[in-house]
Write an enzyme that holds these catalytic residues in place. Structure first.
Site, PDB file in Angstrom:
ATOM      1  N   CYS A   1       0.792  -1.235   0.000  1.00  0.00           N
ATOM      2  CA  CYS A   1       0.000   0.000   0.000  1.00  0.00           C
ATOM      3  C   CYS A   1       0.827   1.289   0.000  1.00  0.00           C
ATOM      4  O   CYS A   1       0.279   2.372  -0.196  1.00  0.00           O
ATOM      5  CB  CYS A   1      -0.938   0.006   1.195  1.00  0.00           C
TER       6      CYS A   1
ATOM      7  N   HIS B   1      -9.786   2.539  -1.315  1.00  0.00           N
ATOM      8  CA  HIS B   1      -8.355   2.320  -1.083  1.00  0.00           C
ATOM      9  C   HIS B   1      -7.718   1.854  -2.387  1.00  0.00           C
ATOM     10  O   HIS B   1      -7.987   0.751  -2.861  1.00  0.00           O
ATOM     11  CB  HIS B   1      -8.185   1.280   0.010  1.00  0.00           C
TER      12      HIS B   1
ATOM     13  N   HIS C   1      -2.929   7.845   6.150  1.00  0.00           N
ATOM     14  CA  HIS C   1      -3.135   6.558   5.491  1.00  0.00           C
ATOM     15  C   HIS C   1      -4.602   6.161   5.638  1.00  0.00           C
ATOM     16  O   HIS C   1      -5.251   5.786   4.660  1.00  0.00           O
ATOM     17  CB  HIS C   1      -2.200   5.518   6.092  1.00  0.00           C
TER      18      HIS C   1
END
Length: 295
Positions: free
Chosen positions: A7, A182, A142
């Protein structure tokens, strides 16, 4: 160069591009991130890990946070030195003041982040940028919207910033994942684009689906306040500055600090109604024909 730190991939790639330009390895770089959910195995794995939100929305930093929603997207930016960009007349969207990459180290599980490791990379980026956190107006977190990860992230950020300032609730905090899902390897650049556009327009879009802040996050004792609606981003004696975080499930963390570009005064364009053009020819007829062709 392919960068795969899960990520945090695209923000790690940006960090590497900045370092390459600073070190003279290249003059210009294209940094890109992409995420497409094209395999059922991706959704099967996410379901087994219980990563996905059963409610179908990302509730970053909310008490009802229950996981993330996958998003698809492609993001790319062109990076070069500020001096070269101004010389070449490029439209500069932002300036990377500093960046850092680090690892969280050992934790109790693959999906359990390290607040200490996250905080260390934030401190390293601040030192690299040479700025005080008090000069930052926005942190693009995040913020995946998990009951465990969100409090750990805010705690890590707060501890890092408390090394430099004792002020509370002066910096906006949000996550674009609540708006677009995401984007995993492309998530860091997606957050960067959000901050750059917020700088340009002076408005930070609100993080969606926030009804009640997570009970395990004490925002009132932290340097941050949660942006749950559009927030006007002003200037306090200097350029707008923001930070972007991206944390990989494997433990690789990245943090980047950006500021709005310097204002460049473009020279005024002088428009004349008439111009003097020199026309020559072998004789009068040739001169007239050439003048007519110019006209």
């Amino acid at each position: 160069m392919t960068v795969d730190t899960l990520c945090s991939s695209s923000l790690v790639a940006l960090h590497q591009a900045v370092r390459s330009i600073r070190g003279g390895e290249c003059e210009q770089a294209v940094v890109a991130g992409v995420h497409l959910g094209m395999s059922p195995q991706y959704f099967q794995l996410g379901s087994r890990l219980r990563s996905f939100s059963p409610s179908g929305v990302v509730r970053a930093f909310d008490a009802g946070a229950d996981g993330f929603v996958p998003g698809e997207g492609v993001v790319s930016v062109v990076v070069k030195s500020l001096g070269a960009a101004l010389r070449d007349g490029d439209r500069v969207r932002g300036v990377v003041r500093g960046s850092a990459v680090g690892h969280g180290g050992r934790t109790s599980g693959l999906t359990v982040p390290s607040g200490g490791g996250q905080g260390e990379v934030v401190v390293a980026a601040l030192v690299d940028a040479g700025v005080s956190p008090e000069s930052l107006g926005v942190v693009e977190a995040h913020g995946t919207g998990t009951g465990l990860g969100d409090p750990i992230e805010v705690e890590g950020l707060s501890r890092a910033w408390r090394r430099f300032t004792g002020r509370s609730q002066f910096c906006a905090l949000g996550s674009v994942k609540s708006n677009i899902g995401h984007l995993e390897p492309a998530a860091g650049l997606a957050g960067l684009v959000k901050v750059l556009l917020a700088m340009e327009h002076g408005v930070v879009p609100g993080s969606l689906h926030v009804r009640r802040p997570n009970d395990h996050i004490r925002f009132e004792d932290s340097p941050f306040f949660l942006v749950d609606r559009a927030w006007v981003w002003g200037r306090e004696g200097g350029p707008r500055r923001g930070a972007v975080s991206a944390f990989g499930m494997g433990g690789v963390n990245a943090h980047v600090i950006v500021e709005e570009p310097p204002r460049v005064e473009r020279g005024a364009v002088v428009v004349q109604d008439s111009h003097l053009v020199r026309v020559t020819g072998a004789d009068e007829r040739a001169v007239r024909e050439l003048a007519a062709a110019y006209a």
